[in-house]
Design a protein around this motif. Sequence first.
Motif, PDB file in Angstrom:
ATOM      1  N   PRO A 119      13.802 -26.519 -28.502  1.00  0.00           N
ATOM      2  CA  PRO A 119      13.713 -27.991 -28.502  1.00  0.00           C
ATOM      3  C   PRO A 119      13.691 -28.606 -27.107  1.00  0.00           C
ATOM      4  CG  PRO A 119      15.265 -27.248 -30.161  1.00  0.00           C
ATOM      5  CD  PRO A 119      14.906 -26.036 -29.350  1.00  0.00           C
ATOM      6  N   GLN A 120      14.512 -28.079 -26.179  1.00  0.00           N
ATOM      7  CA  GLN A 120      14.532 -28.648 -24.829  1.00  0.00           C
ATOM      8  C   GLN A 120      13.372 -28.155 -23.973  1.00  0.00           C
ATOM      9  OE1 GLN A 120      15.429 -26.908 -21.683  1.00  0.00           O
ATOM     10  NE2 GLN A 120      15.083 -25.027 -22.852  1.00  0.00           N
ATOM     11  N   ALA A 121      12.784 -27.012 -24.349  1.00  0.00           N
ATOM     12  CA  ALA A 121      11.734 -26.418 -23.522  1.00  0.00           C
ATOM     13  C   ALA A 121      10.334 -26.906 -23.870  1.00  0.00           C
ATOM     14  CB  ALA A 121      11.776 -24.894 -23.648  1.00  0.00           C
ATOM     15  N   LEU A 122      10.103 -27.250 -25.120  1.00  0.00           N
ATOM     16  CA  LEU A 122       8.741 -27.585 -25.554  1.00  0.00           C
ATOM     17  C   LEU A 122       8.095 -28.706 -24.736  1.00  0.00           C
ATOM     18  CD1 LEU A 122       9.005 -27.187 -29.434  1.00  0.00           C
ATOM     19  CD2 LEU A 122       7.731 -25.754 -27.812  1.00  0.00           C
ATOM     20  N   PRO A 123       8.820 -29.777 -24.374  1.00  0.00           N
ATOM     21  CA  PRO A 123       8.168 -30.820 -23.569  1.00  0.00           C
ATOM     22  C   PRO A 123       7.725 -30.335 -22.191  1.00  0.00           C
ATOM     23  CG  PRO A 123      10.188 -31.647 -24.579  1.00  0.00           C
ATOM     24  CD  PRO A 123      10.181 -30.164 -24.776  1.00  0.00           C
ATOM     25  N   ARG A 124       8.300 -29.218 -21.721  1.00  0.00           N
ATOM     26  CA  ARG A 124       7.970 -28.688 -20.394  1.00  0.00           C
ATOM     27  C   ARG A 124       7.361 -27.285 -20.479  1.00  0.00           C
ATOM     28  NH1 ARG A 124      12.777 -31.334 -20.293  1.00  0.00           N
ATOM     29  NH2 ARG A 124      13.834 -29.452 -21.026  1.00  0.00           N
ATOM     30  N   TRP A 125       6.827 -26.926 -21.640  1.00  0.00           N
ATOM     31  CA  TRP A 125       6.397 -25.547 -21.868  1.00  0.00           C
ATOM     32  C   TRP A 125       5.332 -25.099 -20.868  1.00  0.00           C
ATOM     33  CZ3 TRP A 125       9.115 -22.396 -24.799  1.00  0.00           C
ATOM     34  CH2 TRP A 125       8.595 -21.126 -25.056  1.00  0.00           C
ATOM     35  N   ALA A 126       4.454 -25.986 -20.451  1.00  0.00           N
ATOM     36  CA  ALA A 126       3.362 -25.610 -19.546  1.00  0.00           C
ATOM     37  C   ALA A 126       3.761 -25.654 -18.081  1.00  0.00           C
ATOM     38  CB  ALA A 126       2.155 -26.522 -19.777  1.00  0.00           C
ATOM     39  N   THR A 127       4.983 -26.101 -17.799  1.00  0.00           N
ATOM     40  CA  THR A 127       5.372 -26.230 -16.394  1.00  0.00           C
ATOM     41  C   THR A 127       6.681 -25.498 -16.098  1.00  0.00           C
ATOM     42  OG1 THR A 127       6.390 -28.361 -16.929  1.00  0.00           O
ATOM     43  CG2 THR A 127       4.142 -28.396 -16.036  1.00  0.00           C
ATOM     44  N   ASN A 128       7.805 -25.992 -16.653  1.00  0.00           N
ATOM     45  CA  ASN A 128       9.112 -25.425 -16.309  1.00  0.00           C
ATOM     46  C   ASN A 128      10.034 -25.376 -17.535  1.00  0.00           C
ATOM     47  OD1 ASN A 128       9.897 -24.335 -13.739  1.00  0.00           O
ATOM     48  ND2 ASN A 128       9.302 -26.287 -12.826  1.00  0.00           N
ATOM     49  N   PRO A 129       9.759 -24.509 -18.493  1.00  0.00           N
ATOM     50  CA  PRO A 129      10.553 -24.496 -19.724  1.00  0.00           C
ATOM     51  C   PRO A 129      11.998 -24.055 -19.546  1.00  0.00           C
ATOM     52  CG  PRO A 129       9.027 -22.648 -19.675  1.00  0.00           C
ATOM     53  CD  PRO A 129       8.650 -23.540 -18.530  1.00  0.00           C
ATOM     54  N   TYR A 130      12.318 -23.314 -18.473  1.00  0.00           N
ATOM     55  CA  TYR A 130      13.671 -22.783 -18.294  1.00  0.00           C
ATOM     56  C   TYR A 130      14.576 -23.701 -17.470  1.00  0.00           C
ATOM     57  CZ  TYR A 130      11.630 -18.356 -19.840  1.00  0.00           C
ATOM     58  OH  TYR A 130      11.002 -17.376 -20.565  1.00  0.00           O
ATOM     59  N   ALA A 131      13.998 -24.697 -16.831  1.00  0.00           N
ATOM     60  CA  ALA A 131      14.716 -25.451 -15.802  1.00  0.00           C
ATOM     61  C   ALA A 131      15.997 -26.107 -16.307  1.00  0.00           C
ATOM     62  CB  ALA A 131      13.794 -26.510 -15.197  1.00  0.00           C
ATOM     63  N   HIS A 132      16.031 -26.535 -17.566  1.00  0.00           N
ATOM     64  CA  HIS A 132      17.172 -27.294 -18.082  1.00  0.00           C
ATOM     65  C   HIS A 132      18.015 -26.482 -19.059  1.00  0.00           C
ATOM     66  CE1 HIS A 132      15.835 -31.015 -16.151  1.00  0.00           C
ATOM     67  NE2 HIS A 132      14.609 -30.643 -16.470  1.00  0.00           N
ATOM     68  N   TYR A 133      18.018 -25.163 -18.875  1.00  0.00           N
ATOM     69  CA  TYR A 133      18.862 -24.295 -19.690  1.00  0.00           C
ATOM     70  C   TYR A 133      19.755 -23.509 -18.732  1.00  0.00           C
ATOM     71  CZ  TYR A 133      19.996 -21.913 -24.065  1.00  0.00           C
ATOM     72  OH  TYR A 133      20.634 -21.459 -25.195  1.00  0.00           O
ATOM     73  N   PRO A 134      20.930 -24.050 -18.397  1.00  0.00           N
ATOM     74  CA  PRO A 134      21.762 -23.490 -17.326  1.00  0.00           C
ATOM     75  C   PRO A 134      22.509 -22.222 -17.747  1.00  0.00           C
ATOM     76  CG  PRO A 134      22.854 -25.362 -18.332  1.00  0.00           C
ATOM     77  CD  PRO A 134      21.491 -25.290 -18.959  1.00  0.00           C
TER      78      PRO A 134
END
Length: 342
Positions: A119-134
């Motif tokens: 859910p948190q990664a899909l909006p950024r899937w093409a760029t930075n999907p991992y950035a907000h999963y600490p």
Amino acid sequence: MTGTPTTDAERLDEAVRAVDAPDVVFALSRHGHRTVRSGGTAPPPPVSREQLRYEIGSATKTFTGLLLADLVHAGALSGNDPAAALLDPARPPGRRPATLLHLITHTSGLPPLPADFYPQALPRWATNPYAHYPPERVVRAFLRARPRHRPGTRWRYSNFGVAVLGQTLVAATGTPWEQLLTDRVLRPLGLHDTALRPTGPGTDATGHRADGTTPVPPLLIGGFQAAGAVRATPDDLLTFLEAHLHPGGSPAAAALREVRRPLLRRGRGHAHTHTLAWFHHPADDGTMYFHIGATSGQTAFLGFRPDRDTALVALSTRRFRARDTLVPTAYTLLGSTEDSPC
């Protein structure tokens, strides 16, 4: 050029031309002699392509496997230690806990990514999907996860599992990930142009989407450092591979030998083996060790053949596609390459 390539330089030039990407680098080490060729569809950057750092994505796991082998050799921990017990000593490990070896060999029973990752990664899937999963979220997801299979019974590639391993090593040693990998792997092997986070234009290669023209931002890996944080120059990656070819005399000699040892078999007829860090395939009367990595805008192949004292690095700045030619070109080149004049 016409006819069949006969020298390493000609083979690498042909390999570069076979890959459609803004920036392409092929780097070969044979008997200690290095040959590097680069090109691409984009204009040459202000800094030579061969001097830039490239994201290697999942090939980072070869560094993590080497780190684990080194810590085990030093007696800091055991590969059979349950990960949950190291992350939460008050927690009962259960009857069949996932161990550190399960995590690095993708036999932990964990899925490729945590269920709450998407859910948190899909909006950024093409760029930075991992950035907000600490990191703390990786640990929480693991401690509440129920493996789909009993650990040790099935192989299933898992970025989640290796990310958990990284956080477990941090907890077990009381050392932040970047310091831990730097102190025990990067510095001992002389990898001075290898980093675990973006360092800026002029140093880092710029990745591109699958269209080959749209730039993407540098990879931010969140809590998945152990699974995909490494970025390095072609020279440093060759140095890393050469250490595997000739482990004697290295401060990490025992670990370098250990990660070449086959641990499990998989695939049709169980023909392919895996080590603590590498895929291990038969090739022309010998064997080859390799790993592939991909990020939102870059693709990498690392491989070596002890029987021919040869190592190969292949890098491109285009998101991996099903018809991408970088990996098959590199795999074929390393699998069939023969000694020849340089």
